[in-house]
Design an enzyme around this catalytic site. Structure first.
Site, PDB file in Angstrom:
ATOM      1  N   SER A   1       2.749   2.543  -2.291  1.00  0.00           N
ATOM      2  CA  SER A   1       4.024   2.477  -3.015  1.00  0.00           C
ATOM      3  C   SER A   1       3.970   3.175  -4.373  1.00  0.00           C
ATOM      4  CB  SER A   1       4.465   1.022  -3.198  1.00  0.00           C
ATOM      5  OG  SER A   1       3.537   0.309  -3.989  1.00  0.00           O
TER       6      SER A   1
ATOM      7  N   LYS B   1       1.574   2.414  -6.945  1.00  0.00           N
ATOM      8  CA  LYS B   1       1.116   1.547  -8.040  1.00  0.00           C
ATOM      9  C   LYS B   1       0.118   2.255  -8.941  1.00  0.00           C
ATOM     10  CE  LYS B   1      -0.324  -1.585  -5.215  1.00  0.00           C
ATOM     11  NZ  LYS B   1       0.017  -0.841  -3.989  1.00  0.00           N
TER      12      LYS B   1
ATOM     13  N   MET C   1       0.868  -1.173   0.000  1.00  0.00           N
ATOM     14  CA  MET C   1       0.000   0.000   0.000  1.00  0.00           C
ATOM     15  C   MET C   1       0.907   1.227   0.000  1.00  0.00           C
ATOM     16  SD  MET C   1      -3.235  -1.037   0.192  1.00  0.00           S
ATOM     17  CE  MET C   1      -4.142   0.354   0.819  1.00  0.00           C
TER      18      MET C   1
ATOM     19  N   GLU D   1      -5.216  -2.928  -9.270  1.00  0.00           N
ATOM     20  CA  GLU D   1      -5.795  -3.782  -8.222  1.00  0.00           C
ATOM     21  C   GLU D   1      -5.870  -5.242  -8.679  1.00  0.00           C
ATOM     22  OE1 GLU D   1      -6.054  -2.551  -5.348  1.00  0.00           O
ATOM     23  OE2 GLU D   1      -6.190  -0.410  -5.722  1.00  0.00           O
TER      24      GLU D   1
ATOM     25  N   TYR E   1      -4.421   1.103   6.432  1.00  0.00           N
ATOM     26  CA  TYR E   1      -3.209   0.337   6.140  1.00  0.00           C
ATOM     27  C   TYR E   1      -1.984   1.235   6.134  1.00  0.00           C
ATOM     28  CZ  TYR E   1      -6.353  -3.322   4.487  1.00  0.00           C
ATOM     29  OH  TYR E   1      -7.333  -4.272   4.409  1.00  0.00           O
TER      30      TYR E   1
END
Length: 192
Positions: free
Chosen positions: A13, A15, A11, A84, A174
């Site tokens: 990072s 993406k 989480m 995802e 998170y």
């Protein structure tokens, strides 16, 4: 020859911003990038790829009904980008393989490798097993300066280590952590 790429990270990072960047690069060159995201992630509305820094783009929704192979045949994109990807099923990853191998369309899938308990997601497991190229998107631990490799779930700012595998959330739920900090926080919670 097209390839199947799996780019994973914790989480926070980057993406989703990477997905948006790659889509932009294709479109800027007049090429078609087909952007897909899971129906499971509805934090910002279904069918949206949204980065924490505020960039966003609409995407086609991957659910049990979507035949991605037929979609690729119809749309004829230069590339397919999947955000995802951890939420994909084995069967959906198999469709991506057909797109790469039979239709010669590159697929770049982005997602988490593992859940907050360190267990692989079904989609991540299938992608790790089948991807031509696996790349890590790195970020730093929330508590120290080491590389984060785990996703730690929190409730009211406190780490928790039980619950359903999938709980949609962002920074409120998170934090990315290194293995050592994860183990330390887990041990502290067991001793509390």
């Amino acid at each position: 020859m097209a390839k199947l790429y799996f780019r994973y990270g914790t989480m926070n990072s980057g993406k989703s911003i990477e997905v948006l960047r790659v889509a932009h690069n294709y479109e800027e060159q007049g090429k078609k990038a087909l952007l897909l995201t899971s129906v499971v992630d509805d934090r910002f509305g279904v069918g949206k790829v949204v980065s924490r820094i505020g960039m966003q783009k609409n995407a086609l929704v991957v659910d049990d009904k979507l035949d991605m192979v037929e979609l690729a045949k119809t749309e004829q994109p230069n590339c397919i980008l999947v955000d995802e990807a951890q939420f994909l099923s084995k069967e959906q990853v198999a469709q991506l393989i057909v797109i790469v191998d039979d239709l010669n369309i590159p697929v770049i899938a982005y997602g988490l490798r593992a859940d907050f308990m360190g267990q692989l997601f079904e989609g991540s497991n299938a992608l790790i097993a089948a991807a031509d190229t696996i790349e890590e998107i790195k970020t730093v631990c929330w508590y120290c300066d080491k590389k984060a490799i785990m996703n730690m779930r929190c409730k009211d700012g406190e780490p928790i280590f039980h619950g359903e595998q999938i709980q949609i959330g962002g920074n409120e739920s998170y934090v990315p952590v290194c293995r050592k900090c994860y183990a330390s926080k887990r041990k502290s919670s067991l001793n509390a």
